[in-house]
Design a protein around this motif. Structure first.
Motif, short mmCIF file in Angstrom:
data_model
loop_
_atom_site.label_atom_id
_atom_site.label_comp_id
_atom_site.label_asym_id
_atom_site.label_seq_id
_atom_site.Cartn_x
_atom_site.Cartn_y
_atom_site.Cartn_z
N GLN A 29 0.84 -1.21 0.00
CA GLN A 29 0.00 0.00 0.00
C GLN A 29 0.87 1.26 0.00
N ALA A 30 1.99 1.22 0.72
CA ALA A 30 2.93 2.35 0.70
C ALA A 30 3.53 2.51 -0.69
N LEU A 31 3.79 1.40 -1.35
CA LEU A 31 4.31 1.45 -2.72
C LEU A 31 3.29 2.14 -3.63
N ALA A 32 2.02 1.78 -3.50
CA ALA A 32 0.98 2.42 -4.31
C ALA A 32 0.95 3.92 -4.07
N ALA A 33 1.02 4.32 -2.81
CA ALA A 33 1.00 5.75 -2.47
C ALA A 33 2.21 6.46 -3.06
N THR A 34 3.36 5.84 -2.97
CA THR A 34 4.60 6.43 -3.49
C THR A 34 4.54 6.58 -5.01
N LEU A 35 3.92 5.59 -5.68
CA LEU A 35 3.81 5.63 -7.15
C LEU A 35 2.63 6.47 -7.62
N VAL A 37 -0.57 5.59 -7.57
CA VAL A 37 -1.51 4.73 -8.29
C VAL A 37 -2.42 4.05 -7.27
N SER A 38 -3.52 3.49 -7.76
CA SER A 38 -4.43 2.76 -6.89
C SER A 38 -3.74 1.49 -6.36
N GLY A 39 -4.04 1.14 -5.12
CA GLY A 39 -3.53 -0.11 -4.56
C GLY A 39 -3.96 -1.32 -5.37
N PHE A 40 -5.05 -1.18 -6.12
CA PHE A 40 -5.54 -2.28 -6.95
C PHE A 40 -4.70 -2.46 -8.22
N GLN A 41 -3.76 -1.54 -8.46
CA GLN A 41 -2.82 -1.67 -9.57
C GLN A 41 -1.46 -2.19 -9.11
N VAL A 42 -1.30 -2.35 -7.81
CA VAL A 42 -0.04 -2.86 -7.26
C VAL A 42 -0.25 -4.30 -6.84
N ALA A 61 -2.63 -4.98 -3.68
CA ALA A 61 -2.13 -4.49 -2.39
C ALA A 61 -3.18 -4.46 -1.28
N PRO A 62 -4.40 -3.96 -1.54
CA PRO A 62 -5.36 -3.88 -0.43
C PRO A 62 -6.05 -5.20 -0.07
N ASP A 63 -5.92 -6.20 -0.91
CA ASP A 63 -6.62 -7.45 -0.66
C ASP A 63 -5.88 -8.33 0.35
N THR A 64 -6.64 -9.23 0.98
CA THR A 64 -6.10 -10.18 1.94
C THR A 64 -6.37 -11.59 1.45
N LEU A 116 -7.02 -9.18 -10.27
CA LEU A 116 -5.96 -8.43 -10.94
C LEU A 116 -6.24 -8.23 -12.42
N ARG A 117 -7.14 -9.03 -12.99
CA ARG A 117 -7.54 -8.85 -14.40
C ARG A 117 -8.08 -7.45 -14.64
N GLN A 118 -8.66 -6.85 -13.61
CA GLN A 118 -9.30 -5.55 -13.76
C GLN A 118 -8.30 -4.43 -14.04
N ALA A 119 -7.04 -4.65 -13.75
CA ALA A 119 -6.00 -3.65 -14.04
C ALA A 119 -5.26 -4.10 -15.30
N GLU A 120 -5.29 -3.28 -16.31
CA GLU A 120 -4.59 -3.65 -17.53
C GLU A 120 -3.09 -3.71 -17.31
N ARG A 121 -2.60 -2.78 -16.50
CA ARG A 121 -1.17 -2.74 -16.19
C ARG A 121 -1.00 -2.82 -14.68
N LEU A 122 0.03 -3.51 -14.26
CA LEU A 122 0.29 -3.72 -12.84
C LEU A 122 1.70 -3.29 -12.47
N TRP A 123 1.82 -2.85 -11.24
CA TRP A 123 3.13 -2.55 -10.66
C TRP A 123 3.51 -3.69 -9.74
N PHE A 124 4.75 -4.12 -9.83
CA PHE A 124 5.25 -5.22 -9.01
C PHE A 124 6.52 -4.80 -8.28
N ARG A 125 6.73 -5.40 -7.13
CA ARG A 125 8.05 -5.35 -6.51
C ARG A 125 8.89 -6.32 -7.29
N ALA A 126 10.12 -5.97 -7.49
CA ALA A 126 11.01 -6.85 -8.26
C ALA A 126 12.37 -6.91 -7.56
#
Length: 168
Positions: A29-35, A37-42, A61-64, A116-126
């Motif tokens: 979630q912190a990554l989403a905020a820093t980028l 973008v929505s947490g649903f894209q991370v 990111a926001p899901d459990t 995750l299908r709902q986001a065309e593009r995703l951000w990942f930790r790598a």
């Protein structure tokens, strides 16, 4: 910094991607905020120990994770979060907590939440808490050929989903 092995893996498979340095962010979630973008894209990677094998589970990111759903999908009775000591050596060039979802690269099976299908593009930790990677959801699916299903707790207002599907 993203390890060379990850960059080479994506290049070898001709997967288009973008790198983005960012302020150090430990949680997804912190990554989403820093980028910005929505947490649903991370996408975050959660490592589970299912009977005698490790799995990379990828959710937004926001899901459990719903361990009951994951257990049912994998057909296992014993399932738990993996201990750092069980997987740290599998990702030697990565910062702990920034494990990428590239199971093919690390010899681990991958399970992806269908949301995750709902986001065309995703951000990942790598492998880094200070740089992220962006790629298309469909490219990620083509690269990893994961199991795909509803593996997270229901979101507010969401009805239970149909059973999972195999991809690949």
């Amino acid at each position: 910094m993203i390890p060379d092995s990850i960059i080479q893996y994506l290049q070898r498979h001709q997967i288009p991607f973008e790198r983005r340095p960012h302020l150090r962010a430990i949680t997804a979630q912190a990554l989403a905020a820093t980028l910005h973008v929505s947490g649903f894209q991370v996408a975050k990677t959660v490592i589970l120990h299912a009977q005698d094998r490790l799995w990379l589970c990828v959710t937004s990111a926001p899901d459990t994770l719903d361990l009951g759903r994951v257990s049912e999908m994998l057909g296992v009775r014993r399932l738990r979060l993996a201990e750092e000591s069980e997987f740290a050596e599998l990702f030697p060039e990565c910062e702990v907590g920034a494990e990428p979802p590239f199971g093919q690269l690390y010899g681990l099976p991958v399970l992806v939440d269908e949301h995750l299908r709902q986001a065309e593009r995703l951000w990942f930790r790598a492998g880094s808490h200070a740089e992220a990677i962006e790629l298309a959801f469909e490219d990620f699916i083509a690269l990893e050929e994961p199991l795909l299903g509803h593996i997270v707790r229901d979101r507010p207002g969401e009805r239970a989903h149909a059973p999972m599907e195999m991809h690949g």
